[in-house]
Design a protein around this motif. Structure first.
Motif, PDB file in Angstrom:
ATOM      1  N   GLY A 101     -17.009   7.618  -6.648  1.00 57.18           N
ATOM      2  CA  GLY A 101     -17.654   6.334  -6.892  1.00 57.18           C
ATOM      3  C   GLY A 101     -18.558   6.375  -8.096  1.00 57.18           C
ATOM      4  O   GLY A 101     -18.392   7.230  -8.970  1.00 57.18           O
ATOM      5  N   PRO A 102     -19.555   5.520  -8.196  1.00 54.34           N
ATOM      6  CA  PRO A 102     -19.978   4.634  -7.118  1.00 54.34           C
ATOM      7  C   PRO A 102     -19.280   3.277  -7.077  1.00 54.34           C
ATOM      8  O   PRO A 102     -19.459   2.530  -6.113  1.00 54.34           O
ATOM      9  CB  PRO A 102     -21.471   4.441  -7.419  1.00 54.34           C
ATOM     10  N   TYR A 103     -18.504   2.994  -8.137  1.00 53.07           N
ATOM     11  CA  TYR A 103     -17.898   1.661  -8.182  1.00 53.07           C
ATOM     12  C   TYR A 103     -16.620   1.637  -7.349  1.00 53.07           C
ATOM     13  O   TYR A 103     -15.985   2.672  -7.136  1.00 53.07           O
ATOM     14  CB  TYR A 103     -17.601   1.269  -9.621  1.00 53.07           C
ATOM     15  N   TYR A 104     -16.217   0.457  -6.906  1.00 53.61           N
ATOM     16  CA  TYR A 104     -15.024   0.381  -6.071  1.00 53.61           C
ATOM     17  C   TYR A 104     -13.797   0.756  -6.889  1.00 53.61           C
ATOM     18  O   TYR A 104     -13.772   0.627  -8.109  1.00 53.61           O
ATOM     19  CB  TYR A 104     -14.879  -1.009  -5.449  1.00 53.61           C
ATOM     20  N   LEU A 105     -12.789   1.244  -6.204  1.00 48.74           N
ATOM     21  CA  LEU A 105     -11.559   1.714  -6.840  1.00 48.74           C
ATOM     22  C   LEU A 105     -10.413   0.820  -6.420  1.00 48.74           C
ATOM     23  O   LEU A 105     -10.132   0.691  -5.231  1.00 48.74           O
ATOM     24  CB  LEU A 105     -11.287   3.162  -6.440  1.00 48.74           C
ATOM     25  N   ALA A 106      -9.744   0.224  -7.384  1.00 44.97           N
ATOM     26  CA  ALA A 106      -8.712  -0.767  -7.073  1.00 44.97           C
ATOM     27  C   ALA A 106      -7.319  -0.175  -6.966  1.00 44.97           C
ATOM     28  O   ALA A 106      -6.427  -0.798  -6.399  1.00 44.97           O
ATOM     29  CB  ALA A 106      -8.725  -1.869  -8.129  1.00 44.97           C
ATOM     30  N   SER A 107      -7.119   1.016  -7.508  1.00 47.30           N
ATOM     31  CA  SER A 107      -5.768   1.569  -7.580  1.00 47.30           C
ATOM     32  C   SER A 107      -5.600   2.765  -6.657  1.00 47.30           C
ATOM     33  O   SER A 107      -6.495   3.606  -6.534  1.00 47.30           O
ATOM     34  CB  SER A 107      -5.456   2.012  -9.011  1.00 47.30           C
ATOM     35  N   ARG A 108      -4.421   2.843  -6.055  1.00 48.38           N
ATOM     36  CA  ARG A 108      -4.130   3.953  -5.146  1.00 48.38           C
ATOM     37  C   ARG A 108      -4.326   5.301  -5.832  1.00 48.38           C
ATOM     38  O   ARG A 108      -4.816   6.253  -5.221  1.00 48.38           O
ATOM     39  CB  ARG A 108      -2.688   3.818  -4.638  1.00 48.38           C
ATOM     40  N   GLY A 109      -3.952   5.400  -7.082  1.00 47.98           N
ATOM     41  CA  GLY A 109      -4.039   6.657  -7.802  1.00 47.98           C
ATOM     42  C   GLY A 109      -5.445   7.168  -8.027  1.00 47.98           C
ATOM     43  O   GLY A 109      -5.638   8.341  -8.355  1.00 47.98           O
ATOM     44  N   ASN A 110      -6.434   6.308  -7.848  1.00 51.34           N
ATOM     45  CA  ASN A 110      -7.824   6.712  -8.039  1.00 51.34           C
ATOM     46  C   ASN A 110      -8.423   7.380  -6.804  1.00 51.34           C
ATOM     47  O   ASN A 110      -9.519   7.914  -6.870  1.00 51.34           O
ATOM     48  CB  ASN A 110      -8.694   5.513  -8.409  1.00 51.34           C
ATOM     49  N   TYR A 111      -7.728   7.305  -5.691  1.00 51.82           N
ATOM     50  CA  TYR A 111      -8.244   7.877  -4.447  1.00 51.82           C
ATOM     51  C   TYR A 111      -7.738   9.311  -4.290  1.00 51.82           C
ATOM     52  O   TYR A 111      -6.568   9.597  -4.496  1.00 51.82           O
ATOM     53  CB  TYR A 111      -7.826   7.021  -3.248  1.00 51.82           C
ATOM     54  N   ASP A 112      -8.647  10.188  -3.925  1.00 49.00           N
ATOM     55  CA  ASP A 112      -8.330  11.615  -3.847  1.00 49.00           C
ATOM     56  C   ASP A 112      -8.072  12.118  -2.432  1.00 49.00           C
ATOM     57  O   ASP A 112      -7.385  13.122  -2.255  1.00 49.00           O
ATOM     58  CB  ASP A 112      -9.487  12.424  -4.444  1.00 49.00           C
ATOM     59  N   TYR A 113      -8.642  11.455  -1.456  1.00 46.66           N
ATOM     60  CA  TYR A 113      -8.527  11.933  -0.077  1.00 46.66           C
ATOM     61  C   TYR A 113      -8.073  10.804   0.834  1.00 46.66           C
ATOM     62  O   TYR A 113      -8.489   9.650   0.668  1.00 46.66           O
ATOM     63  CB  TYR A 113      -9.881  12.488   0.393  1.00 46.66           C
ATOM     64  N   TRP A 114      -7.249  11.199   1.806  1.00 43.11           N
ATOM     65  CA  TRP A 114      -6.617  10.216   2.692  1.00 43.11           C
ATOM     66  C   TRP A 114      -6.706  10.668   4.139  1.00 43.11           C
ATOM     67  O   TRP A 114      -6.641  11.869   4.438  1.00 43.11           O
ATOM     68  CB  TRP A 114      -5.140  10.064   2.324  1.00 43.11           C
ATOM     69  N   GLY A 115      -6.806   9.674   5.025  1.00 45.84           N
ATOM     70  CA  GLY A 115      -6.699   9.973   6.444  1.00 45.84           C
ATOM     71  C   GLY A 115      -5.244  10.030   6.865  1.00 45.84           C
ATOM     72  O   GLY A 115      -4.336   9.824   6.051  1.00 45.84           O
ATOM     73  N   GLN A 116      -5.041  10.286   8.143  1.00 49.54           N
ATOM     74  CA  GLN A 116      -3.685  10.398   8.676  1.00 49.54           C
ATOM     75  C   GLN A 116      -3.091   9.044   9.031  1.00 49.54           C
ATOM     76  O   GLN A 116      -1.871   8.934   9.230  1.00 49.54           O
ATOM     77  CB  GLN A 116      -3.699  11.294   9.928  1.00 49.54           C
ATOM     78  N   GLY A 117      -3.915   8.041   9.143  1.00 50.75           N
ATOM     79  CA  GLY A 117      -3.424   6.706   9.428  1.00 50.75           C
ATOM     80  C   GLY A 117      -3.499   6.338  10.895  1.00 50.75           C
ATOM     81  O   GLY A 117      -3.465   7.208  11.772  1.00 50.75           O
ATOM     82  N   THR A 118      -3.589   5.039  11.146  1.00 49.34           N
ATOM     83  CA  THR A 118      -3.567   4.513  12.503  1.00 49.34           C
ATOM     84  C   THR A 118      -2.646   3.308  12.529  1.00 49.34           C
ATOM     85  O   THR A 118      -2.667   2.478  11.628  1.00 49.34           O
ATOM     86  CB  THR A 118      -4.996   4.147  12.978  1.00 49.34           C
ATOM     87  N   GLN A 119      -1.825   3.232  13.564  1.00 47.63           N
ATOM     88  CA  GLN A 119      -0.814   2.187  13.622  1.00 47.63           C
ATOM     89  C   GLN A 119      -1.400   0.881  14.152  1.00 47.63           C
ATOM     90  O   GLN A 119      -2.164   0.871  15.120  1.00 47.63           O
ATOM     91  CB  GLN A 119       0.337   2.628  14.516  1.00 47.63           C
ATOM     92  N   VAL A 120      -0.988  -0.200  13.514  1.00 43.61           N
ATOM     93  CA  VAL A 120      -1.385  -1.532  13.951  1.00 43.61           C
ATOM     94  C   VAL A 120      -0.120  -2.390  14.036  1.00 43.61           C
ATOM     95  O   VAL A 120       0.317  -2.962  13.024  1.00 43.61           O
ATOM     96  CB  VAL A 120      -2.401  -2.175  12.995  1.00 43.61           C
ATOM     97  N   PRO A 121       0.465  -2.472  15.233  1.00 44.50           N
ATOM     98  CA  PRO A 121       1.589  -3.392  15.423  1.00 44.50           C
ATOM     99  C   PRO A 121       1.055  -4.744  15.882  1.00 44.50           C
ATOM    100  O   PRO A 121       0.222  -4.802  16.800  1.00 44.50           O
ATOM    101  CB  PRO A 121       2.416  -2.720  16.525  1.00 44.50           C
ATOM    102  N   VAL A 122       1.511  -5.808  15.251  1.00 46.16           N
ATOM    103  CA  VAL A 122       1.090  -7.155  15.621  1.00 46.16           C
ATOM    104  C   VAL A 122       2.309  -7.898  16.155  1.00 46.16           C
ATOM    105  O   VAL A 122       3.300  -8.084  15.431  1.00 46.16           O
ATOM    106  CB  VAL A 122       0.504  -7.913  14.421  1.00 46.16           C
ATOM    107  N   SER A 123       2.252  -8.304  17.395  1.00 43.24           N
ATOM    108  CA  SER A 123       3.382  -8.984  18.020  1.00 43.24           C
ATOM    109  C   SER A 123       3.265 -10.491  17.837  1.00 43.24           C
ATOM    110  O   SER A 123       2.171 -11.050  17.796  1.00 43.24           O
ATOM    111  CB  SER A 123       3.435  -8.642  19.508  1.00 43.24           C
ATOM    112  N   SER A 124       4.413 -11.133  17.724  1.00 39.65           N
ATOM    113  CA  SER A 124       4.429 -12.591  17.494  1.00 39.65           C
ATOM    114  C   SER A 124       4.423 -13.343  18.817  1.00 39.65           C
ATOM    115  O   SER A 124       4.610 -12.779  19.880  1.00 39.65           O
ATOM    116  CB  SER A 124       5.650 -12.965  16.673  1.00 39.65           C
TER     117      SER A 124
END
Length: 124
Positions: A101-124
């Motif tokens: 940082g400290p400024y926000y990062l708009a592009s995926r390539g600017n991020y260095d670390y990632w979590g494993q992810g969490t699933q969000v299924p939305v049913s209709s």
């Protein structure tokens, strides 16, 4: 050791709400910028929202503006994503990410670390 751990995902009906959380530890940056991304099956990983170190600047993908809110607690090393009025097209795996940082990062390539992810299924 850097860790970004997402939580709060799960099945939700269209029109419902969820709050995602991301616990950060071990980041090598003194003032990390953070963001939420999502990846639907067969699609690219796209940015959903980004936030500056101070929390004073936020940016959103057009598809979620007015429905999602990104926030953070630096005291707790936590990042949040409040998701309201969920739609089936919001279905994806949601990832927390951190970069210098400290400024926000708009592009995926600017991020260095990632979590494993969490699933969000939305049913209709």
């Amino acid at each position: 050791q850097v860790q970004l751990v997402e939580s709060g995902g799960g099945l939700v009906q269209a029109g419902g709400s969820l709050r995602l959380s991301c616990a950060a530890s071990g980041l090598p940056f003194s003032r990390p910028a953070m963001g939420w991304f999502r990846q639907a099956p067969g699609k690219e990983r796209d940015i959903v929202a980004a936030i500056s170190w101070s929390g004073g600047t936020t940016e959103y993908a057009d598809s979620v503006k007015g429905r999602f809110t990104i926030s953070r607690s630096n005291a707790k090393n936590m990042l949040y994503l409040q998701m309201n009025s969920l739609k089936p097209e919001d279905t994806a795996v949601y990832f927390c990410a951190a970069g210098s940082g400290p400024y926000y990062l708009a592009s995926r390539g600017n991020y260095d670390y990632w979590g494993q992810g969490t699933q969000v299924p939305v049913s209709s």
